[in-house]
Design an enzyme around this catalytic site. Structure first.
Site, PDB file in Angstrom:
ATOM      1  N   PRO A 146     -14.420  -9.577 -80.516  1.00 59.37           N
ATOM      2  CA  PRO A 146     -14.544 -10.733 -79.627  1.00 59.37           C
ATOM      3  C   PRO A 146     -13.559 -11.870 -79.911  1.00 59.37           C
ATOM      4  O   PRO A 146     -13.931 -12.971 -80.334  1.00 59.37           O
ATOM      5  CB  PRO A 146     -15.988 -11.179 -79.861  1.00 59.37           C
ATOM      6  CG  PRO A 146     -16.230 -10.827 -81.295  1.00 59.37           C
ATOM      7  CD  PRO A 146     -15.482  -9.529 -81.514  1.00 59.37           C
ATOM      8  N   CYS A 147     -12.297 -11.620 -79.636  1.00 57.95           N
ATOM      9  CA  CYS A 147     -11.267 -12.623 -79.928  1.00 57.95           C
ATOM     10  C   CYS A 147     -11.426 -13.875 -79.071  1.00 57.95           C
ATOM     11  O   CYS A 147     -10.867 -14.924 -79.410  1.00 57.95           O
ATOM     12  CB  CYS A 147      -9.876 -12.021 -79.774  1.00 57.95           C
ATOM     13  SG  CYS A 147      -9.572 -11.242 -78.197  1.00 57.95           S
ATOM     14  N   HIS A 148     -12.230 -13.801 -78.014  1.00 56.86           N
ATOM     15  CA  HIS A 148     -12.499 -15.002 -77.217  1.00 56.86           C
ATOM     16  C   HIS A 148     -13.295 -16.034 -78.014  1.00 56.86           C
ATOM     17  O   HIS A 148     -13.330 -17.197 -77.640  1.00 56.86           O
ATOM     18  CB  HIS A 148     -13.231 -14.630 -75.919  1.00 56.86           C
ATOM     19  CG  HIS A 148     -14.568 -14.000 -76.143  1.00 56.86           C
ATOM     20  ND1 HIS A 148     -14.712 -12.668 -76.472  1.00 56.86           N
ATOM     21  CD2 HIS A 148     -15.814 -14.526 -76.098  1.00 56.86           C
ATOM     22  CE1 HIS A 148     -16.004 -12.400 -76.624  1.00 56.86           C
ATOM     23  NE2 HIS A 148     -16.692 -13.513 -76.402  1.00 56.86           N
TER      24      HIS A 148
END
Length: 175
Positions: A146-148
């Protein structure tokens, strides 16, 4: 749970090699590709389905039945439902540093964020915030990694392959 998903992916792909599909969510079209080791590519939602085909390098919708559970979870996620993504991933395409960053990022819980600097420190490179951002920019399995959830040190949103509007929406869905 991740080991169970990895075994499932091996069963699904052992006879067909690489598996992939393209599917729709309320946020747009998505694509996913897997090897026998796990998910290798995820294309975040976009309105242009042709862009998904192009990014995955495929010509048809692939094998949706091989990804039924993943598709259902992505659809639920973009409807605002709490969803986990314990899927096995194959990140062998990344450098050792990228892999460390991606695995550390994967541990950021839903509804939480970290800064690029915090994540860099977590992987043992406290002065490598920019390199960490660059590694996240190459994240092939966004949403599962989940790089967001990674933000600038001043709390602002920056750098996201799906665009800042999608990053903001995903963070709102997780609150």
């Amino acid at each position: 749970m991740a080991e169970k998903m990895k075994q499932k992916m091996k069963r699904l792909t052992q006879y067909i090699g690489e598996a992939y599909t393209i599917f729709s969510t309320s946020a747009g079209w998505m694509g996913v590709k897997a090897s026998s080791e796990g998910l290798t590519d995820i294309v975040l939602p976009r309105q242009d389905v042709q862009g998904i085909y192009d990014e995955l390098g495929v010509k048809d919708k692939g094998q949706p039945s091989h990804f039924t559970d993943f598709i259902e979870r992505c659809q639920a996620y973009f409807e605002g439902k709490p969803v986990d993504f314990p899927d096995a991933i194959d990140i062998s395409s990344g450098t050792p540093f990228q892999q460390r960053v991606w695995l550390a990022c994967r541990r950021i819980p839903r509804g939480k964020t970290k800064t690029y600097g915090e994540l860099a420190a977590e992987v043992g490179s406290p002065k490598a915030a920019r390199a960490t951002g660059a590694a996240l920019g190459q994240n092939p399995v966004a949403i599962v990694v989940p790089c967001h959830r990674v933000i600038a040190s001043d709390g602002s949103l920056c750098g996201f392959g799906g665009g800042l509007k999608l990053k903001e929406r995903m963070l709102e869905l997780e609150r």
